[in-house]
Every structure is written in structure tokens, then in C-alpha cells.
Design a protein around this motif. Structure first.
Motif, PDB file in Angstrom:
ATOM      1  N   TYR A 159      38.460  24.825  49.508  1.00  0.00           N
ATOM      2  CA  TYR A 159      39.099  26.097  49.197  1.00  0.00           C
ATOM      3  C   TYR A 159      38.416  26.730  47.991  1.00  0.00           C
ATOM      4  O   TYR A 159      38.318  26.103  46.929  1.00  0.00           O
ATOM      5  N   PRO A 160      37.921  27.965  48.110  1.00  0.00           N
ATOM      6  CA  PRO A 160      37.267  28.640  46.973  1.00  0.00           C
ATOM      7  C   PRO A 160      38.303  29.201  46.002  1.00  0.00           C
ATOM      8  O   PRO A 160      39.127  30.034  46.364  1.00  0.00           O
ATOM      9  N   ASN A 161      38.251  28.736  44.768  1.00  0.00           N
ATOM     10  CA  ASN A 161      39.194  29.204  43.762  1.00  0.00           C
ATOM     11  C   ASN A 161      38.864  30.611  43.283  1.00  0.00           C
ATOM     12  O   ASN A 161      37.726  31.078  43.383  1.00  0.00           O
ATOM     13  N   ALA A 162      39.855  31.276  42.735  1.00  0.00           N
ATOM     14  CA  ALA A 162      39.702  32.652  42.266  1.00  0.00           C
ATOM     15  C   ALA A 162      38.771  32.725  41.068  1.00  0.00           C
ATOM     16  O   ALA A 162      38.679  31.800  40.258  1.00  0.00           O
ATOM     17  N   MET A 190      44.364  24.400  38.661  1.00  0.00           N
ATOM     18  CA  MET A 190      43.281  24.650  39.613  1.00  0.00           C
ATOM     19  C   MET A 190      42.522  23.360  39.880  1.00  0.00           C
ATOM     20  O   MET A 190      42.087  22.686  38.961  1.00  0.00           O
ATOM     21  N   SER A 191      42.410  22.992  41.149  1.00  0.00           N
ATOM     22  CA  SER A 191      41.630  21.822  41.533  1.00  0.00           C
ATOM     23  C   SER A 191      40.241  22.292  41.953  1.00  0.00           C
ATOM     24  O   SER A 191      40.065  22.883  43.009  1.00  0.00           O
ATOM     25  N   ALA A 192      39.263  22.073  41.071  1.00  0.00           N
ATOM     26  CA  ALA A 192      37.925  22.623  41.304  1.00  0.00           C
ATOM     27  C   ALA A 192      36.969  21.556  41.806  1.00  0.00           C
ATOM     28  O   ALA A 192      37.003  20.403  41.370  1.00  0.00           O
ATOM     29  N   HIS A 193      36.114  21.960  42.733  1.00  0.00           N
ATOM     30  CA  HIS A 193      35.054  21.118  43.265  1.00  0.00           C
ATOM     31  C   HIS A 193      33.852  21.196  42.319  1.00  0.00           C
ATOM     32  O   HIS A 193      33.689  22.184  41.594  1.00  0.00           O
ATOM     33  N   PRO A 194      32.984  20.160  42.278  1.00  0.00           N
ATOM     34  CA  PRO A 194      31.794  20.238  41.414  1.00  0.00           C
ATOM     35  C   PRO A 194      30.949  21.495  41.617  1.00  0.00           C
ATOM     36  O   PRO A 194      30.326  21.977  40.663  1.00  0.00           O
ATOM     37  N   LYS A 195      30.936  22.036  42.845  1.00  0.00           N
ATOM     38  CA  LYS A 195      30.176  23.266  43.078  1.00  0.00           C
ATOM     39  C   LYS A 195      30.829  24.485  42.414  1.00  0.00           C
ATOM     40  O   LYS A 195      30.254  25.566  42.413  1.00  0.00           O
TER      41      LYS A 195
END
Length: 219
Positions: A191-194, A1-6
Motif C-alpha cells: 500500500y503506497p502511503n500518503a 504509518m507502516s512504511a516499506h523500505p522503498k
């Protein structure tokens, strides 16, 4: 999963616990909906909801429990209900619960009807249908948060309902998610991760004084 700081989470975050909290929230909503009856005050239904949550051993409420009857279904989360209406024999209401289980934030909402008013039933069903369309768009096309609400507005118009774009989804995680300041899903440019975002849908009938609400975890 590539997550953004938010999309930051705490050390305790666990996707299985997130899903458990969500399933328990839905269980509470279903139990409360079955106990809400015509003749009940909105305030009475809200107090009953608190008891349902307590009986299900939730750890704490992380956002105020909302129950909205009739015209109050047009109110946003931050708006106060108008008066303390009595639920009618042919009426519409929604429940919005946010509670913590296993240290994780459940958040869900749905709309229900009493009686057999076809327009109210159609409105309640449309909120869920629109949610399903937008969630499928997220799953099938890997779109960013901004695009999800552009798509939601387009679909709502095609379905004949007015989408409230003041309600645009939000973060959840291990409690408290607020320290991460994730902002609204509808403003998220990635893209919002699950397992991290609540997709909120609130619609209004185009000419009658009520609406419908549905929200669930993008998972």
C-alpha cells in the motif's frame, strides 16, 4: 504509518513541507499555462517555464521541465520531443514540472488546450478524470501500487482512451529521493502511503495523434 523500505525518506522529510512544495509546483504550472499562447514555439514555452519557477524562488529543478505541444503529448518523459512545434489556435499541450521548495520535491503535470476542439478538450479532461478515479480508488480501498495501475487501465478502456503503461508513477520526498530507489508506483507490491508517491496518468486518443497527461501527489 507502516512504511516499506522503498518508502524510506531522509531526516529532513516533513509532510507539510512536501505539501508546500506540491502547492508551489501547481502555482508555477498555472502561471505558465496562462502565459502560453498560440504561435509560441515549444522551446519558448519551456524557457518561459524556467523563468516562472525562478520567479517563484524554487531552490532547484530536480527533473527537467517538460512542455509538450500537439503530437509530442504522446511522448513519454524520457523521449525527446519531435522537432520544435508551434502551438496552434486549436491545439493541446501539457506541462510537467519537478522542482524543490523547502528541501522537498514537488512534481505535478496537467494538460491544457487552445481554441475549442471538442476532442482535444475531452482528452485533456479525461486525463484529470482518470487521475481522480484512481486516487479515489487508492483512498477508498487501500490498494497496492500494482492494483492502482490495473484499475487505471480498466477505467481508461471503459472511458475510451488508451493508457500508456510505460508511465507508472514514482517516489518523491526530501531531496534527493533517488538515494532510496523506490521504483515505480505501478510496480509497488504494498500500500503506497500518503505524501510519498506521484500518481502519473498519460493517455492517448484512440485514433488521433495526441494525448494528455496529469500527475499529482497521492496525499
Amino acid at each position: 504509518m507502516s512504511a516499506h523500505p522503498k518508502e524510506a525518506v531522509g531526516a529532513a522529510y516533513n509532510i507539510d513541507a512536501m505539501r508546500y512544495a506540491q502547492s508551489m509546483t501547481w502555482q508555477a504550472i498555472e502561471q505558465l499555462a496562462q502565459r502560453i499562447r498560440p504561435g509560441m514555439l515549444e522551446s519558448e514555452a519551456r524557457e518561459l517555464g524556467k523563468q516562472v519557477l525562478a520567479d517563484l524562488d524554487m531552490q532547484r529543478i530536480w527533473h527537467p521541465l517538460l512542455v509538450r505541444f500537439g503530437a509530442n503529448t504522446l511522448k513519454t518523459f524520457k523521449q525527446r520531443s519531435e522537432g520544435d512545434p508551434i502551438l496552434g489556435d486549436n491545439d493541446i499541450f501539457f506541462i510537467d514540472m519537478g522542482a524543490v521548495w523547502q528541501g522537498h520535491e514537488g512534481d505535478a503535470g496537467a494538460t491544457f488546450t487552445t481554441g475549442n476542439d471538442p476532442d482535444m478538450i475531452a482528452c485533456a479532461n479525461a486525463a484529470k478524470d482518470l487521475f481522480d478515479r484512481v486516487q479515489a480508488h487508492w483512498k477508498d480501498h487501500q490498494v497496492i501500487g500494482l492494483e492502482l495501475y490495473r484499475y487505471a487501465e480498466e477505467q481508461a478502456q471503459a472511458m475510451g482512451w488508451d493508457l500508456n503503461l510505460d508511465i507508472k508513477g514514482h517516489r518523491v520526498s526530501d531531496f534527493p529521493h533517488a538515494i532510496h530507489r523506490g521504483g515505480d508506483l505501478g510496480d509497488f507490491e504494498h500500500y503506497p502511503n500518503a505524501g510519498l508517491w506521484i500518481l502519473e496518468i498519460q493517455i492517448a486518443h484512440p485514433c488521433k495523434p495526441y494525448g494528455a497527461f496529469y500527475e499529482d501527489l497521492l496525499a
